[in-house]
Design a protein around this motif. Structure first.
Motif, PDB file in Angstrom:
ATOM      1  N   ILE A  77       0.770  -1.163  -0.064  1.00 16.03           N
ATOM      2  CA  ILE A  77      -0.075  -0.077   0.052  1.00 16.03           C
ATOM      3  C   ILE A  77       0.830   1.293  -0.078  1.00 16.03           C
ATOM      4  O   ILE A  77       1.811   1.320   0.737  1.00 16.03           O
ATOM      5  CB  ILE A  77      -0.807   0.024   1.281  1.00 16.03           C
ATOM      6  CG1 ILE A  77      -1.917  -1.463   1.539  1.00 16.03           C
ATOM      7  CG2 ILE A  77      -2.004   1.219   1.154  1.00 16.03           C
ATOM      8  CD1 ILE A  77      -2.436  -1.307   2.760  1.00 16.03           C
TER       9      ILE A  77
ATOM     10  N   ILE B  58       1.043   5.391   0.498  1.00 18.63           N
ATOM     11  CA  ILE B  58       0.263   6.333   0.910  1.00 18.63           C
ATOM     12  C   ILE B  58       0.871   8.006   0.621  1.00 18.63           C
ATOM     13  O   ILE B  58       2.135   7.936   0.889  1.00 18.63           O
ATOM     14  CB  ILE B  58       0.005   6.345   2.171  1.00 18.63           C
ATOM     15  CG1 ILE B  58      -0.870   4.899   2.748  1.00 18.63           C
ATOM     16  CG2 ILE B  58      -0.690   7.473   3.020  1.00 18.63           C
ATOM     17  CD1 ILE B  58      -0.828   4.613   4.075  1.00 18.63           C
TER      18      ILE B  58
ATOM     19  N   GLY C 170     -10.376   5.862   1.162  1.00 18.31           N
ATOM     20  CA  GLY C 170      -8.899   5.708   0.757  1.00 18.31           C
ATOM     21  C   GLY C 170      -8.030   6.550   1.548  1.00 18.31           C
ATOM     22  O   GLY C 170      -6.963   6.386   1.375  1.00 18.31           O
TER      23      GLY C 170
ATOM     24  N   ILE D  18      -6.196   8.121   4.769  1.00 18.03           N
ATOM     25  CA  ILE D  18      -5.520   7.495   6.021  1.00 18.03           C
ATOM     26  C   ILE D  18      -5.698   8.554   7.070  1.00 18.03           C
ATOM     27  O   ILE D  18      -5.640   9.743   7.047  1.00 18.03           O
ATOM     28  CB  ILE D  18      -4.119   6.986   6.033  1.00 18.03           C
ATOM     29  CG1 ILE D  18      -3.528   6.678   7.290  1.00 18.03           C
ATOM     30  CG2 ILE D  18      -3.320   8.441   5.472  1.00 18.03           C
ATOM     31  CD1 ILE D  18      -2.152   6.310   7.125  1.00 18.03           C
TER      32      ILE D  18
ATOM     33  N   ILE E  74      -7.362   3.392   7.766  1.00 15.50           N
ATOM     34  CA  ILE E  74      -7.659   3.671   6.423  1.00 15.50           C
ATOM     35  C   ILE E  74      -9.028   3.547   6.166  1.00 15.50           C
ATOM     36  O   ILE E  74      -9.593   2.336   6.339  1.00 15.50           O
ATOM     37  CB  ILE E  74      -6.870   2.876   5.300  1.00 15.50           C
ATOM     38  CG1 ILE E  74      -5.250   2.901   5.483  1.00 15.50           C
ATOM     39  CG2 ILE E  74      -7.180   3.044   3.796  1.00 15.50           C
ATOM     40  CD1 ILE E  74      -4.548   1.890   4.825  1.00 15.50           C
TER      41      ILE E  74
ATOM     42  N   LYS F  43      -3.617   9.864   1.544  1.00 15.79           N
ATOM     43  CA  LYS F  43      -4.403   9.096   0.807  1.00 15.79           C
ATOM     44  C   LYS F  43      -3.835   7.827   0.249  1.00 15.79           C
ATOM     45  O   LYS F  43      -2.651   8.160  -0.295  1.00 15.79           O
ATOM     46  CB  LYS F  43      -5.298   9.910  -0.148  1.00 15.79           C
ATOM     47  CG  LYS F  43      -6.529   9.321  -0.778  1.00 15.79           C
ATOM     48  CD  LYS F  43      -7.447   9.923  -1.626  1.00 15.79           C
ATOM     49  CE  LYS F  43      -8.486   9.265  -2.517  1.00 15.79           C
ATOM     50  NZ  LYS F  43      -9.196  10.076  -3.411  1.00 15.79           N
ATOM     51  N   VAL F  44      -4.437   6.931  -0.019  1.00 15.29           N
ATOM     52  CA  VAL F  44      -3.850   5.718  -0.513  1.00 15.29           C
ATOM     53  C   VAL F  44      -3.940   6.069  -2.153  1.00 15.29           C
ATOM     54  O   VAL F  44      -4.908   6.263  -2.657  1.00 15.29           O
ATOM     55  CB  VAL F  44      -4.465   4.530  -0.462  1.00 15.29           C
ATOM     56  CG1 VAL F  44      -4.232   3.274  -1.222  1.00 15.29           C
ATOM     57  CG2 VAL F  44      -4.740   3.902   1.204  1.00 15.29           C
TER      58      VAL F  44
ATOM     59  N   MET G  77      -5.235   0.001  -3.211  1.00 20.09           N
ATOM     60  CA  MET G  77      -6.440  -0.125  -2.831  1.00 20.09           C
ATOM     61  C   MET G  77      -7.039  -1.290  -2.689  1.00 20.09           C
ATOM     62  O   MET G  77      -7.713  -1.677  -2.021  1.00 20.09           O
ATOM     63  CB  MET G  77      -7.301   1.115  -3.457  1.00 20.09           C
ATOM     64  CG  MET G  77      -7.457   2.325  -2.825  1.00 20.09           C
ATOM     65  SD  MET G  77      -7.937   2.412  -0.907  1.00 20.09           S
ATOM     66  CE  MET G  77      -9.487   1.594  -1.150  1.00 20.09           C
TER      67      MET G  77
ATOM     68  N   VAL H  59      -6.008  -3.070   0.197  1.00 15.31           N
ATOM     69  CA  VAL H  59      -6.844  -2.363   1.502  1.00 15.31           C
ATOM     70  C   VAL H  59      -7.870  -3.302   1.219  1.00 15.31           C
ATOM     71  O   VAL H  59      -8.661  -3.582   2.481  1.00 15.31           O
ATOM     72  CB  VAL H  59      -6.918  -0.972   1.157  1.00 15.31           C
ATOM     73  CG1 VAL H  59      -8.220  -0.337   2.241  1.00 15.31           C
ATOM     74  CG2 VAL H  59      -6.045  -0.210   1.267  1.00 15.31           C
TER      75      VAL H  59
END
Length: 220
Positions: free
Chosen positions: A41, A43, A115, A117, A134, A181-182, A186, A189
């Motif tokens: 992931i 970010i 999405g 964090i 998240i 944000k991712v 995703m 996630v």
């Protein structure tokens, strides 16, 4: 344990953040890679929206705090939470708390949307340390809420009309600070939020099979 309790439109473009006032800040945002047992992931962090929170998160990344921690609280269609416990659900030590910056994030139009964090905390708005989550949906109830004037103050919370002393109302509506944000992963996630969970060591929503953060690295 610290958590985004359930009783509580960002516009993010690649390489920039659209402020509520309409100003676009072109910035080279720092990025963090979380390599987990279910995939990577990535970010993107927004220090202009939550400077102390981003600084705090990067500090934990750099000192290796997140290596070996697990996603210890996973609720499908809500959020996935990590950063506080090792694979044996032993809580890791942390340093001082970071002040809540949810209002500042809101001023920059950064919300607890799908999405993003954000920092986990207790009922004390200024209790966040290392745990984060998240969002796996738009969680409007986790955003800072601007109150009208008055003491006591009348306001709505989760669709309910409330009247509380101003100090209490401010705590109840402080929100949870989103700070990034991712931008990649995703799908990872989504896989994590779909794992089977149960109870373990007096905690609920714990994945039955540990989802471990193997490495957390500052990319830029």
């Amino acid at each position: 344990m610290k958590m985004p309790v359930t009783r509580f439109a960002s516009v993010i473009l690649s390489g920039c953040l659209m402020m509520a006032a309409g100003t676009v800040l072109a910035q080279d945002h720092p990025k963090v890679s979380l390599k987990t047992t279910m995939g990577e992931i990535v970010i993107e962090l927004y220090p202009e929206a939550a400077p102390k929170t981003v600084e705090n998160f990067i500090k934990y990344v750099k000192n290796g705090h997140y290596k070996g921690t697990v996603f210890h609280r996973v609720i499908n269609n809500f959020m996935i939470q990590a950063g506080g416990y090792d694979k044996d659900l032993k809580e890791k030590s942390t340093s001082k708390t970071v002040p809540n910056e949810a209002r500042q994030a809101l001023d920059h139009n950064l919300k607890n949307d799908l999405g993003t964090i954000a920092m986990a905390r207790t009922e004390d708005p200024n209790s966040a340390t290392a745990q984060f989550f998240i969002n796996t949906r738009n969680n409007d109830a986790l955003n800072h809420q601007i109150l009208p004037e008055g003491n006591p103050v009348e306001f709505q919370l989760r669709g309910q009309n409330m009247t509380e002393p101003r100090a209490k109302a401010l705590r109840m509506t402080a929100g949870y600070t989103p700070f990034g944000k991712v931008i990649q992963g995703m799908d990872v996630v989504e896989k994590i939020q779909a794992v089977e969970t149960g109870e373990a060591k007096m905690m609920q929503d714990v994945p039955n099979k540990p989802v471990i953060i193997q490495a957390a690295t500052l990319l830029k």
